[in-house]
Write an enzyme that holds these catalytic residues in place. Sequence first.
Site, PDB file in Angstrom:
ATOM      1  N   ASP A 194       0.912  -1.324  -0.017  1.00  0.00           N
ATOM      2  CA  ASP A 194      -0.060   0.009  -0.153  1.00  0.00           C
ATOM      3  C   ASP A 194       0.897   1.142   0.015  1.00  0.00           C
ATOM      4  O   ASP A 194       1.508   1.710   0.810  1.00  0.00           O
ATOM      5  CB  ASP A 194      -0.772   0.014   1.149  1.00  0.00           C
ATOM      6  N   GLU A 239      32.030   9.172   2.111  1.00  0.00           N
ATOM      7  CA  GLU A 239      32.863   8.867   3.484  1.00  0.00           C
ATOM      8  C   GLU A 239      31.627   9.462   4.246  1.00  0.00           C
ATOM      9  O   GLU A 239      31.375  10.665   4.624  1.00  0.00           O
ATOM     10  CB  GLU A 239      33.825   9.946   3.331  1.00  0.00           C
ATOM     11  N   GLU A 294      30.066   9.789   8.076  1.00  0.00           N
ATOM     12  CA  GLU A 294      30.253   9.827   9.833  1.00  0.00           C
ATOM     13  C   GLU A 294      29.043   9.776  10.475  1.00  0.00           C
ATOM     14  O   GLU A 294      28.054  10.020  10.091  1.00  0.00           O
ATOM     15  CB  GLU A 294      30.985  11.206   9.872  1.00  0.00           C
ATOM     16  N   GLU A 337      36.824   9.892  14.464  1.00  0.00           N
ATOM     17  CA  GLU A 337      36.713  11.134  13.851  1.00  0.00           C
ATOM     18  C   GLU A 337      36.991  12.317  15.084  1.00  0.00           C
ATOM     19  O   GLU A 337      37.341  11.987  15.880  1.00  0.00           O
ATOM     20  CB  GLU A 337      35.394  11.420  13.203  1.00  0.00           C
ATOM     21  N   GLU A 393      33.924   7.142  11.312  1.00  0.00           N
ATOM     22  CA  GLU A 393      33.826   7.050   9.959  1.00  0.00           C
ATOM     23  C   GLU A 393      34.133   5.672   9.536  1.00  0.00           C
ATOM     24  O   GLU A 393      35.186   5.286   9.965  1.00  0.00           O
ATOM     25  CB  GLU A 393      34.765   8.175   9.349  1.00  0.00           C
ATOM     26  N   HIS A 401      31.070  13.122   2.652  1.00  0.00           N
ATOM     27  CA  HIS A 401      31.612  13.631   1.576  1.00  0.00           C
ATOM     28  C   HIS A 401      31.537  12.437   0.597  1.00  0.00           C
ATOM     29  O   HIS A 401      31.281  11.334   0.757  1.00  0.00           O
ATOM     30  CB  HIS A 401      33.217  13.691   1.644  1.00  0.00           C
ATOM     31  N   ARG A 437      40.851  22.435   2.555  1.00  0.00           N
ATOM     32  CA  ARG A 437      39.373  21.629   2.678  1.00  0.00           C
ATOM     33  C   ARG A 437      38.359  22.826   3.271  1.00  0.00           C
ATOM     34  O   ARG A 437      37.339  22.314   3.702  1.00  0.00           O
ATOM     35  CB  ARG A 437      39.634  20.731   4.032  1.00  0.00           C
ATOM     36  N   GLU A 477      35.648  15.920  -5.082  1.00  0.00           N
ATOM     37  CA  GLU A 477      34.903  15.606  -3.731  1.00  0.00           C
ATOM     38  C   GLU A 477      34.224  16.847  -3.354  1.00  0.00           C
ATOM     39  O   GLU A 477      34.514  18.077  -3.176  1.00  0.00           O
ATOM     40  CB  GLU A 477      36.018  15.271  -2.704  1.00  0.00           C
ATOM     41  N   ARG A 535      31.870  18.363  -0.502  1.00  0.00           N
ATOM     42  CA  ARG A 535      31.923  17.965   0.857  1.00  0.00           C
ATOM     43  C   ARG A 535      30.889  18.427   1.802  1.00  0.00           C
ATOM     44  O   ARG A 535      30.747  18.241   3.162  1.00  0.00           O
ATOM     45  CB  ARG A 535      33.486  18.727   1.478  1.00  0.00           C
TER      46      ARG A 535
END
Length: 442
Positions: A52, A130, A132, A187, A194, A243, A314, A331, A333
């Site tokens: 359903d 990646e 976490e 982490e 992670e 990420h 970063r 990547e 992030r």
Amino acid sequence: MGLTKQDVLKLAKEENVTFIRLQFTDMFGVLKNVAIPVDQLGKALDGEIMFDGSSIEGFVRIEESDQYLRPDLNTFTVFPWRPRDGSVARLICDVYTPDQEPFVGCPRCQLQKVLEEAKAMGYTFNVGPEAEFFLFHTDEAGRATTITHDNGGYFDLSPVDHGENARRDMVMTLQEMGFEIEASHHEVAQGQHEIDFKYDEALATADKLVTFKFVVRSIAQRHGLHASFMPKPIFGINGSGMHLNQSLFKDGKNEFFDPNDARQLSQSTYQYIGGILKHAPAFTAITNPTVNSYKRLVPGYEAPVYLAWSEKNRSPLIRIPARRGVSTRVEVRSPDPSANPYLALAVMLKAGLDGIKNEMQPPDSVDCNIYQLTEKERIDMGIGSLPGSLKEALENLEQDTVIQDALGSHLYQRFVEAKRIEYQNYNMTVHQWELDQYLSKF
């Protein structure tokens, strides 16, 4: 070569499977199960199991509620933990209508639609995630608390990392289920972990992310802990990100690698980055879909808030990791693990493909720490910001037809409607912070 119906029936018999979970997600990425006894497996493999749809968030109204589950045979997996009398297996399914058409509200079908678009351009989309998460204690009633199980820091080893045993069990279970684990570590924040697994084609990666969350939660529970993928559960420490390392392959070669370019990046890489930066303000509603997501996207806690790219640091939204050749990748992030992986990958791929189609060139890379620039310096360098709230992200989504198209009109409308209500409810709620600030003052 993929599994056949006969293969699955044979495996189920060999593994003494007694129950099958037919799994799919609602539009928020919450995993749903229809459990069937093994004698119904043949029927299930023929796509004849019905459920359903009106009871699932973002699906359909009561009067059009019949939906069919069509299993992807390659997702057949036996859960490594066994009940006493036989084992339990699962199949991830696409949702179909009674007319045998892919259902427009099925996130997995929607990702496949965007992947077909990439395929028509000659591309295979590969993604390495990646993700976490936090491990928290539970109280006497088994409810989650925000008390962490340790006081470990980044890459810490025992004795402080009491979550190590739980994490080791998670890794071993995932490996038994066919995951190739590349890294597993503590982490930055207390109680934060992670586990990274090898990149794969996008649909398989999205399936693995859904399975990953399910396994991590199940194993944490067996250790008396609660695993949370909430983006920012505790004020003042880092939140949890997801990420997503992305690359396009053509004829088995990484299309993002060009040995003749100064950075060894191809033109399509730059264009892909251009598309991601252009559409990020809109797709953030999907990759960061909760009110809480925006408590993570603030300067100072390792989460990116600025629309820029770099090989060096970063702080921007997009980082180009150093490795080249087959490992060349973009990547992104900003996403967090509360996102529906199918929709998150669909909108980002759509953004990147739009960049390639329209030959978008990104701005210059920003190789300084953006957090240390003044607002005027950022404006002068043309560095914009991600939305500061779910409300702002939804407004951006409502202006971006490319990202709307990635979702399809059904999912787009249902998603925005549900998230507007969520934001409104949040706004109307009186929070503890307000009571602390104002109750005795006024």
